[in-house]
Design an enzyme around this catalytic site. Structure first.
Site, mmCIF file in Angstrom:
data_model
loop_
_atom_site.group_PDB
_atom_site.id
_atom_site.type_symbol
_atom_site.label_atom_id
_atom_site.label_comp_id
_atom_site.label_asym_id
_atom_site.label_seq_id
_atom_site.Cartn_x
_atom_site.Cartn_y
_atom_site.Cartn_z
ATOM 1 N N HIS A 18 6.654 8.558 18.533
ATOM 2 C CA HIS A 18 5.936 9.685 19.112
ATOM 3 C C HIS A 18 4.979 9.159 20.188
ATOM 4 O O HIS A 18 4.244 8.196 19.959
ATOM 5 C CB HIS A 18 5.125 10.425 18.048
ATOM 6 C CG HIS A 18 5.945 10.942 16.909
ATOM 7 N ND1 HIS A 18 5.403 11.322 15.708
ATOM 8 C CD2 HIS A 18 7.288 11.145 16.780
ATOM 9 C CE1 HIS A 18 6.352 11.739 14.887
ATOM 10 N NE2 HIS A 18 7.512 11.624 15.519
ATOM 11 N N TYR A 21 -5.831 5.349 12.084
ATOM 12 C CA TYR A 21 -5.874 5.351 13.543
ATOM 13 C C TYR A 21 -6.973 6.272 14.054
ATOM 14 O O TYR A 21 -7.149 7.389 13.597
ATOM 15 C CB TYR A 21 -4.517 5.695 14.158
ATOM 16 C CG TYR A 21 -3.789 6.896 13.624
ATOM 17 C CD1 TYR A 21 -3.805 8.111 14.308
ATOM 18 C CD2 TYR A 21 -3.037 6.810 12.439
ATOM 19 C CE1 TYR A 21 -3.102 9.207 13.829
ATOM 20 C CE2 TYR A 21 -2.341 7.902 11.953
ATOM 21 C CZ TYR A 21 -2.382 9.099 12.652
ATOM 22 O OH TYR A 21 -1.694 10.189 12.182
#
Length: 469
Positions: A70, A133
């Site tokens: 992605h 993240y």
């Protein structure tokens, strides 16, 4: 197995902007500790100050769990909290590195900075693996995303565990091959005031690139309340403010003063807030009118400002506001000449019509052509010059307005002696409406921008080319 005691260090990869960090992990019989993200230390090693706004965690309980490739329109700082992963990154940004691939393993002693538009995918190599993240934007259904099939033959990723043996979502399996991927475009550059003199020069400089957006006053008027709601600002990387109220004499009237402050200060303050909140670089064009012109030397970027009139005061106030934006360029210029009506065109017309004008001869400076301002702005942005204030004018011997007028007459084949030099006070002695005070010395020192490898053009040479166009 996590490696303890490594020094904080950076490794460049084959994808521009994608960098791997070795993280110091301190462990003993109780477990381990690390600084997962430390802004001061990591930016000192070259990590962009990317301004994260959200922290996410992905937990995977089985070996071989594989997440699709992605590419999102934001930057990510990815690290492992527990376990180990194989990571694959594919550049899905427009440009020469489109399709470049990088792979590596991550454990708690490694992290990776993933720039906007680089596709990322992870395959777990240990059970109970969790990676975190940080991202510098919130998810939005209106944002532009791109995806790549995990089994793409061009990328040819060597997955440690074959894809037919692992857990993959049906959606990830259906992503397109590289030939059918829609690349992520660069962040947009917005030019405000695109129909003005400088705006037209910026159009010529940047052309019709898909990521350049031009806004004239009809589509974005800084003096109109509510315009800041018109865009998804996280899609923009740069705003170039070429809009300004520049009617220096009219600014001395009640209506002009209000309009000048609305455009040059209130509107600029909104731009500055938008830029600061969204990590946007703001380019703002300033003026020699922020100085009083009493110095015997060319004005440097760090000289104290001391504007004489309303216009100069509004420009000085705008400069002070823009200087608070973390990523800003203030481009200070003088005696601007571009497309449309201006002093040079007026003198050329008077010469052709046989009119012998009186021209001020006690103000001194250099002409600056909008083509050079546009070129200088692009140079600062393209080279990533240090943020701050830069003087940008033409080079060459400073002249008075009367000197320039004589030169225009001469270049057009007319007698320069037809120009009569007069003082500023004499020129405006019969004025019936307010007149703004002018700085007598408008010479700006160009040392700083020249030290940044930009070569301004000689103003006399540029004048000759301008009149021939």
């Amino acid at each position: 197995m996590t490696k303890y005691g490594k020094a904080l260090s950076v490794t460049e990869t084959t994808i521009p902007g994608l960098v791997v960090f070795d993280l110091p992990v301190h462990g003993d019989a109780r477990g381990w500790f690390k600084e997962n993200w430390q802004r001061e230390k990591m930016t000192a090693l070259g990590l962009p100050d990317f301004g994260p706004v959200q922290n996410n965690i992905s937990f995977n309980d089985a070996v071989g769990t594989t997440r699709g490739i992605h590419a999102e329109p934001w930057d990510k700082w990815v690290s492992v909290a527990t376990g180990r992963i194989f990571g694959a990154w594919v550049d899905l940004r427009e440009g020469p590195s489109f399709g470049a691939v990088y792979t590596t393993e991550l454990d708690p002693s490694k992290a990776i900075f993933v720039p906007r538009g680089v596709g990322n995918s992870y395959q777990t190599l240990e059970p109970d693996t969790a990676y975190t993240y940080l991202v510098n934007d919130h998810w939005s259904p209106d944002a532009s995303y791109s995806f790549l099939n995990l089994a793409d033959e061009t990328a040819a990723i060597a997955w440690p565990i074959p894809l037919d043996e692992v857990e993959i979502s049906p959606k990830d399996l259906a992503h397109p091959r590289l030939a059918d991927v829609t690349p992520i475009p660069p962040k947009k550059i917005l030019v405000v005031g695109a129909n003005g003199q400088l705006g037209r020069a910026l159009r010529a400089e940047y052309g019709d690139a898909s990521h350049i957006e031009y806004a004239d006053r009809s589509s974005l008027d800084l003096a109109t309340p509510g315009w800041e709601q018109s865009r998804r600002w996280r899609d923009y990387g740069t705003i170039i403010n070429a809009a300004a109220y520049t009617k220096v004499d009219l600014a001395e009237t009640a209506d002009g003063r209000r309009d000048a402050w609305a455009a040059n200060v209130t509107g600029v303050a909104t731009l500055a807030r938008i830029a600061a909140e969204n990590g946007i670089t703001l380019v703002h064009v300033s003026s020699d009118y922020v100085f009083d012109g009493t110095s015997d030397l060319p004005y440097r970027e760090d000289d104290p400002i001391c504007p004489l009139g309303v216009y100069g005061q509004t420009k000085a106030a705008g400069d002070a506001i823009v200087a608070t934006v973390p990523r800003h360029y203030i481009v200070r210029t003088s005696w601007v000449i571009g497309e449309g009506n201006n002093f040079v065109r007026t003198m050329a017309s008077l010469a052709e019509r046989g009119i012998d004008p009186k021209v001020v001869d006690d103000q001194i400076g250099r002409l600056t052509f909008t083509e050079d301002i546009a070129r200088g702005i692009r140079h600062l942005l393209d080279t990533g010059a240090a943020y701050g204030v830069y003087n940008l004018t033409g080079t060459g011997e400073p002249q008075t307005w009367a000197d320039i007028a004589r030169h225009v007459f001469k270049l057009n084949g007319h007698e320069p002696a037809r120009i009569t030099g007069v003082s500023t006070d004499q020129y405006y002695a019969s004025a019936t409406s307010p007149v703004a005070p002018r700085p007598r010395n408008s010479i700006l020192d160009l040392t700083k921008i020249e030290a940044n490898a930009f070569a301004p053009t000689d103003s006399v040479t540029r004048l000759a080319h301008y009149l021939q166009a």
